[in-house]
Design a protein around this motif. Structure first.
Motif, mmCIF file in Angstrom:
data_model
loop_
_atom_site.group_PDB
_atom_site.id
_atom_site.type_symbol
_atom_site.label_atom_id
_atom_site.label_comp_id
_atom_site.label_asym_id
_atom_site.label_seq_id
_atom_site.Cartn_x
_atom_site.Cartn_y
_atom_site.Cartn_z
ATOM 1 N N THR A 75 0.838 -1.208 0.000
ATOM 2 C CA THR A 75 0.000 0.000 0.000
ATOM 3 C C THR A 75 0.869 1.253 0.000
ATOM 4 O O THR A 75 0.640 2.185 -0.769
ATOM 5 C CB THR A 75 -0.925 -0.004 1.235
ATOM 6 O OG1 THR A 75 -1.728 -1.179 1.196
ATOM 7 C CG2 THR A 75 -1.813 1.220 1.263
ATOM 8 N N PHE A 76 1.895 1.283 0.839
ATOM 9 C CA PHE A 76 2.770 2.452 0.903
ATOM 10 C C PHE A 76 3.643 2.557 -0.344
ATOM 11 O O PHE A 76 3.965 3.659 -0.793
ATOM 12 C CB PHE A 76 3.632 2.410 2.168
ATOM 13 C CG PHE A 76 2.826 2.425 3.432
ATOM 14 C CD1 PHE A 76 1.712 3.246 3.561
ATOM 15 C CD2 PHE A 76 3.164 1.614 4.494
ATOM 16 C CE1 PHE A 76 0.950 3.265 4.715
ATOM 17 C CE2 PHE A 76 2.412 1.613 5.659
ATOM 18 C CZ PHE A 76 1.304 2.438 5.764
ATOM 19 N N GLN A 77 4.013 1.445 -0.907
ATOM 20 C CA GLN A 77 4.815 1.436 -2.137
ATOM 21 C C GLN A 77 4.089 2.149 -3.260
ATOM 22 O O GLN A 77 4.683 2.911 -4.011
ATOM 23 C CB GLN A 77 5.112 -0.011 -2.523
ATOM 24 C CG GLN A 77 5.957 -0.163 -3.757
ATOM 25 C CD GLN A 77 6.372 -1.611 -3.957
ATOM 26 O OE1 GLN A 77 6.883 -2.237 -3.045
ATOM 27 N NE2 GLN A 77 6.143 -2.126 -5.134
ATOM 28 N N LEU A 99 4.327 5.923 -2.554
ATOM 29 C CA LEU A 99 5.673 6.501 -2.571
ATOM 30 C C LEU A 99 6.400 6.326 -3.901
ATOM 31 O O LEU A 99 7.378 7.016 -4.160
ATOM 32 C CB LEU A 99 6.508 5.887 -1.449
ATOM 33 C CG LEU A 99 6.005 6.203 -0.036
ATOM 34 C CD1 LEU A 99 6.689 5.312 0.982
ATOM 35 C CD2 LEU A 99 6.202 7.669 0.274
ATOM 36 N N GLY A 100 5.970 5.368 -4.717
ATOM 37 C CA GLY A 100 6.633 5.146 -5.996
ATOM 38 C C GLY A 100 8.021 4.559 -5.854
ATOM 39 O O GLY A 100 8.859 4.703 -6.740
ATOM 40 N N ARG A 101 8.270 3.912 -4.745
ATOM 41 C CA ARG A 101 9.555 3.255 -4.491
ATOM 42 C C ARG A 101 9.257 1.963 -3.738
ATOM 43 O O ARG A 101 8.347 1.930 -2.908
ATOM 44 C CB ARG A 101 10.446 4.158 -3.633
ATOM 45 C CG ARG A 101 11.825 3.561 -3.390
ATOM 46 C CD ARG A 101 12.632 4.303 -2.343
ATOM 47 N NE ARG A 101 13.072 5.629 -2.747
ATOM 48 C CZ ARG A 101 13.912 6.360 -2.024
ATOM 49 N NH1 ARG A 101 14.369 5.912 -0.869
ATOM 50 N NH2 ARG A 101 14.276 7.550 -2.437
ATOM 51 N N PRO A 102 10.003 0.902 -3.997
ATOM 52 C CA PRO A 102 9.735 -0.353 -3.291
ATOM 53 C C PRO A 102 9.807 -0.174 -1.772
ATOM 54 O O PRO A 102 10.659 0.555 -1.256
ATOM 55 C CB PRO A 102 10.838 -1.285 -3.773
ATOM 56 C CG PRO A 102 11.251 -0.724 -5.091
ATOM 57 C CD PRO A 102 11.080 0.754 -4.982
ATOM 58 N N VAL A 103 8.881 -0.834 -1.067
ATOM 59 C CA VAL A 103 8.865 -0.834 0.388
ATOM 60 C C VAL A 103 9.014 -2.281 0.844
ATOM 61 O O VAL A 103 8.232 -3.143 0.460
ATOM 62 C CB VAL A 103 7.563 -0.223 0.945
ATOM 63 C CG1 VAL A 103 7.531 -0.310 2.463
ATOM 64 C CG2 VAL A 103 7.411 1.226 0.487
ATOM 65 N N ARG A 157 -5.067 12.842 1.799
ATOM 66 C CA ARG A 157 -5.302 11.430 1.503
ATOM 67 C C ARG A 157 -5.747 10.737 2.781
ATOM 68 O O ARG A 157 -5.314 11.103 3.863
ATOM 69 C CB ARG A 157 -4.018 10.769 0.991
ATOM 70 C CG ARG A 157 -3.417 11.372 -0.253
ATOM 71 C CD ARG A 157 -4.209 11.044 -1.508
ATOM 72 N NE ARG A 157 -4.456 9.613 -1.621
ATOM 73 C CZ ARG A 157 -3.872 8.808 -2.498
ATOM 74 N NH1 ARG A 157 -3.041 9.296 -3.376
ATOM 75 N NH2 ARG A 157 -4.135 7.532 -2.502
ATOM 76 N N VAL A 158 -6.590 9.723 2.599
ATOM 77 C CA VAL A 158 -7.096 8.972 3.738
ATOM 78 C C VAL A 158 -7.086 7.492 3.400
ATOM 79 O O VAL A 158 -7.492 7.098 2.312
ATOM 80 C CB VAL A 158 -8.539 9.414 4.098
ATOM 81 C CG1 VAL A 158 -9.103 8.565 5.215
ATOM 82 C CG2 VAL A 158 -8.576 10.876 4.471
ATOM 83 N N LEU A 159 -6.616 6.686 4.315
ATOM 84 C CA LEU A 159 -6.685 5.234 4.212
ATOM 85 C C LEU A 159 -7.401 4.742 5.454
ATOM 86 O O LEU A 159 -7.018 5.062 6.565
ATOM 87 C CB LEU A 159 -5.276 4.626 4.153
ATOM 88 C CG LEU A 159 -5.195 3.105 4.201
ATOM 89 C CD1 LEU A 159 -5.853 2.487 2.971
ATOM 90 C CD2 LEU A 159 -3.762 2.647 4.314
ATOM 91 N N GLY A 160 -8.483 4.015 5.242
ATOM 92 C CA GLY A 160 -9.207 3.468 6.373
ATOM 93 C C GLY A 160 -10.551 4.097 6.605
ATOM 94 O O GLY A 160 -11.241 3.766 7.551
ATOM 95 N N LYS A 167 7.330 2.939 10.925
ATOM 96 C CA LYS A 167 8.253 3.938 10.390
ATOM 97 C C LYS A 167 8.742 3.495 9.024
ATOM 98 O O LYS A 167 9.011 2.313 8.807
ATOM 99 C CB LYS A 167 9.438 4.108 11.343
ATOM 100 C CG LYS A 167 10.344 5.260 10.992
ATOM 101 C CD LYS A 167 11.387 5.480 12.063
ATOM 102 C CE LYS A 167 12.248 6.673 11.698
ATOM 103 N NZ LYS A 167 13.292 6.921 12.680
ATOM 104 N N LEU A 168 8.855 4.443 8.103
ATOM 105 C CA LEU A 168 9.418 4.208 6.773
ATOM 106 C C LEU A 168 10.837 4.762 6.766
ATOM 107 O O LEU A 168 11.037 5.970 6.846
ATOM 108 C CB LEU A 168 8.568 4.905 5.703
ATOM 109 C CG LEU A 168 7.196 4.286 5.463
ATOM 110 C CD1 LEU A 168 6.258 5.285 4.799
ATOM 111 C CD2 LEU A 168 7.325 3.024 4.632
ATOM 112 N N GLU A 169 11.817 3.857 6.712
ATOM 113 C CA GLU A 169 13.225 4.257 6.725
ATOM 114 C C GLU A 169 13.815 4.118 5.333
ATOM 115 O O GLU A 169 13.687 3.074 4.695
ATOM 116 C CB GLU A 169 14.014 3.395 7.703
ATOM 117 C CG GLU A 169 13.578 3.553 9.136
ATOM 118 C CD GLU A 169 14.342 2.666 10.093
ATOM 119 O OE1 GLU A 169 14.936 1.653 9.646
ATOM 120 O OE2 GLU A 169 14.345 2.983 11.295
#
Length: 149
Positions: free
Chosen positions: A65-67, A70-74, A98-101, A127-129
């Motif tokens: 979902t986050f990928q 963000l347009g980058r692999p997660v 934006r809303v998720l949920g 966290k997204l590192e």
């Protein structure tokens, strides 16, 4: 699904002389980890979603979902199993809320909020590192115009 993929690969190899291989290379990625202050999402024991708790999302799909956003692999490094209630609001790169949920995205009344990085940490306890990680990449070795029928 695997059978259909094999048929398409065979068709492209036959008609276009397509030859490919996969190579692993280090690329920019985000790692999804549990934040220092701990998880803030509640594990979903049943299958019923609620407006207060959010939608039920399997842990294995959070990174995907986050990928997409963000347009980058997660890469998921959380170790989480099962499904969780997720309710997340943030402001996208293009400045749109934006809303998720939320069950009804049109009626959320979402205002401008934090970036997705801040929202994921503050609202979900994740966290997204940023980093580099191994990605399996398709490499095209040879391809020609398709042969006539």
């Amino acid at each position: 699904m695997a059978e259909q993929k094999l048929r398409i690969e065979n068709l492209l190899a036959d008609r276009c002389q397509l030859k490919v291989h996969y190579a692993t290379k280090n690329s920019p990625v985000y790692f999804l980890v549990v934040a220092k202050n701990g998880l803030k999402m509640q594990e979903a024991k049943g299958s019923e979603e609620s407006k207060e708790k959010g939608v039920i999302v399997p842990a294995r799909l959070l990174a995907t979902t986050f990928q997409m956003e963000l347009g980058r692999p997660v890469i998921d490094k959380t170790g989480l199993k099962g499904s969780y209630y997720v309710k997340l609001s943030w402001t996208s790169e293009d400045g749109k809320p934006r809303v998720l949920g939320a069950k009804d995205r049109k009626g959320t009344g979402a205002e401008l909020g934090p970036s997705i990085f801040t929202a994921v940490q503050e609202q979900l306890g994740l966290k997204l590192e940023s980093g580099t990680g191994p990605l399996n990449t398709l490499v095209i070795d040879h391809v020609e115009y398709p042969s006539p029928n």
